[in-house]
Design an enzyme around this catalytic site. Structure first.
Site, PDB file in Angstrom:
ATOM      1  NE  ARG A  73     -10.956  -9.803  -2.147  1.00 22.00           N
ATOM      2  CZ  ARG A  73     -11.260  -8.892  -3.069  1.00 22.00           C
ATOM      3  NH1 ARG A  73     -11.597  -9.275  -4.299  1.00 22.00           N
ATOM      4  NH2 ARG A  73     -11.261  -7.604  -2.780  1.00 22.00           N
ATOM      5  CE  LYS A 105      -4.023  -1.751   2.561  1.00 20.70           C
ATOM      6  NZ  LYS A 105      -5.023  -1.522   1.510  1.00 20.70           N
TER       7      LYS A 105
END
Ligand code: BES
Ligand code: MN
Ligand code: ZN
Length: 499
Positions: free
Chosen positions: A356, A282
């Site tokens: 996920r 990120k």
């Protein structure tokens, strides 16, 4: 964390009330409600005078402090608008105003009276519940890594509420318990979510789960370590923690409020204790906020704590997938293919879509409890913030009844959600030439494709997914909100048949 205790008390004439802060709710009107005459007389007419002077008109969101008299040290008047037109939103706003004013005063105890209100109120329970919830939430302050000097403890220790003519003492007691239990649960969530990533590791979450079990005989905890998870074939979950020095943990918390044979409700939480993005690193700005990436796990703790405080007559299983997402020489790389516990293979195109990956194995694991319904809660996508901002939690479900229950639980608790589709057409975005599915889509609707991914591991039961990336925390002032604990607790109460 020092707790605030809130209780129900029978009404008494104002001259017999001894308190450091008397709080009176006043409707929007130009003249004094007759039921407030005794208080006004005791205070030498200051209540009616502030109405007449226009200093206080009783509108929602306003308050005024008056000096006390007799055994009452000070008086807080809180506006509650037109009692006939109250909504959950206005009740919440009024409760927040009351709580903030009270918490910022030096009073150590408070007594709240409803004398200004008539029976016109549609939902007196909502009012008592919101006051108890908002007071408990306002009482929380983060202090774990702060010096005492910086934040002295709250002065308010006890509050009592007298429902007056609004409802019976029994109804009041239940509403106050529900509101404060929800508040204590949400505060536990906030504390865990606020803790920095170097303290709140997957192991720390596991020890907090054991602590919950020690404090309550109806709660038990089991923790699966990486070796156990590998035996079960949870290679998708394990791939996320590969780059980290912190071992991943699968934490199972059971609350038994009903017969052991009763099928449970299952809450599955994303517990990424820090999300750097991994090799798909990120950008640096605001990366500190990725300590909040275990907000889903935190809400499982909070909802289960509230359920146990309320002794809800249902069984609940919490499953928390805890891992730290870090880059390193051992980290998962874009293009890597892993086999999940379900047997489905996953091509990891972006290591920052890690939520996920841990949740899919936790969802597969959840099936062994034969759950009535499964809800996963996750700070899953930045895209949900684009869609809904900070107001609503994204709701996704393979079952209309469950989705509608969550929507209405959100309305009732004013911790609202909004439903999105997970149509077949969106699933195609996850097609991969190298695996059964890819972990990201490539055609927009990022929150929906994330939910589509999860739905493929939740085919055997009724399932809903809550994307709380926009609602679990705020950037200014920075901190955890405790959402969606109120929504979850309301849903669990409805399923337990105790409203
Ligand atoms: N934890 C983030 C989602 C997030 C973003 C939560 C902002 C709170 C605030 C999640 O793991 C993530 O990185 N999602 C990616 C998915 C993308 C790579 C498909 C995102 O939203 O950018
Ligand atoms: Mn991520
Ligand atoms: Zn994440």
């Amino acid at each position: 964390m020092a707790n605030l205790t809130i209780s129900a008390k029978t009404a008494a004439p104002p001259e017999n009330i001894k308190t450091q802060a008397l709080v009176a709710l006043l409707p929007e009107r130009k003249t004094l409600a007759p039921s407030l005459k005794p208080l006004d007389t005791l205070l030498g007419g200051t209540v009616s005078r502030s109405l007449k002077n226009g200093d206080f008109a009783g509108s929602i969101g306003t308050h005024i402090w008056l000096p006390g008299a007799g055994k009452i040290d000070r008086v807080l008047l809180v506006g509650c608008g037109d009692p006939g037109k109250q909504t959950t939103s206005s009740i919440k706003k009024m409760s927040e105003t009351l709580s903030r004013a009270l918490i910022n005063s030096p009073a150590a105890d408070a007594h709240i009276v409803m004398d200004g209100l008539t029976q016109k109120l549609k939902a007196p329970q909502t009012l008592l519940e919101q006051i108890s919830l908002q007071l408990t939430l306002a009482h929380y302050q983060y202090s774990h890594t702060l010096n005492k000097r910086k934040k002295p403890p709250r002065s308010l220790k006890r509050a009592s509420i007298s429902p007056g003519v609004l409802c019976s003492m029994g109804v009041a007691r239940r509403a106050i318990l529900a509101g404060s239990a929800t508040g204590h649960g949400a505060n536990l969530t906030r504390e865990l979510v606020n803790l920095p990533g170097n303290i709140c590791t997957p192991k720390h979450l596991a020890s907090e789960a054991r602590k919950l079990a020690r404090s309550d005989a109806s709660v038990t905890t089991t923790v699966l370590d990486e070796r156990k998870m590998a035996e079960l074939g949870m290679h998708s979950l394990l791939s996320v923690g590969n780059g980290s020095e912190q071992p991943s943990q699968l934490i199972i918390i059971k609350y038994q409020g009903a017969a052991s044979t009763a099928r449970p409700y299952c809450l599955v939480g994303k517990g990424i204790t820090f999300d750097t993005g991994g090799i798909s690193l990120k950008p640096g700005a605001k990366m500190d906020e990725m300590k909040f990436d275990m907000g889903g796990a935190g809400s499982v703790f909070g909802a289960m704590k509230a359920a146990s405080l309320m002794k809800l007559p249902i069984n609940i299983v919490g499953v928390i997938a805890a891992a730290e997402n870090m880059p390193s020489g051992r980290a998962t790389k874009p293009g890597d293919v892993v086999t999940s516990m379900s047997g489905k293979t996953i091509e990891i195109l972006n290591t920052d879509a890690e939520g996920r990956l841990v949740l899919c194995d936790a969802l597969t694991y959840a099936a062994r409890f034969s759950p009535v319904e499964v809800i996963d809660i996750a700070t899953l996508t930045g895209a949900i913030i684009v869609s809904l901002g900070q107001e609503a939690t994204g709701i996704f479900s393979n079952d209309d009844h469950l989705a509608n229950s969550l929507l209405s639980a959100g309305e009732r608790s004013h911790d609202r959600g909004w439903r999105f589709p997970i149509w077949e057409e969106y699933h195609r975005q996850l097609d991969s030439p190298f695996a059964d599915l890819a972990n990201i889509g490539a055609g927009g609707a990022g929150s929906i494709t994330a939910a589509c991914f999860l739905s493929q591991f939740a085919e055997d039961y009724k399932w809903a997914h809550l994307d709380i990336a926009g609602t679990a925390f705020r950037s200014a002032p920075k901190g955890a909100t405790g959402r969606p604990v109120p929504m979850l607790v309301q849903y669990l109460r409805e399923r337990a048949g105790v409203l």
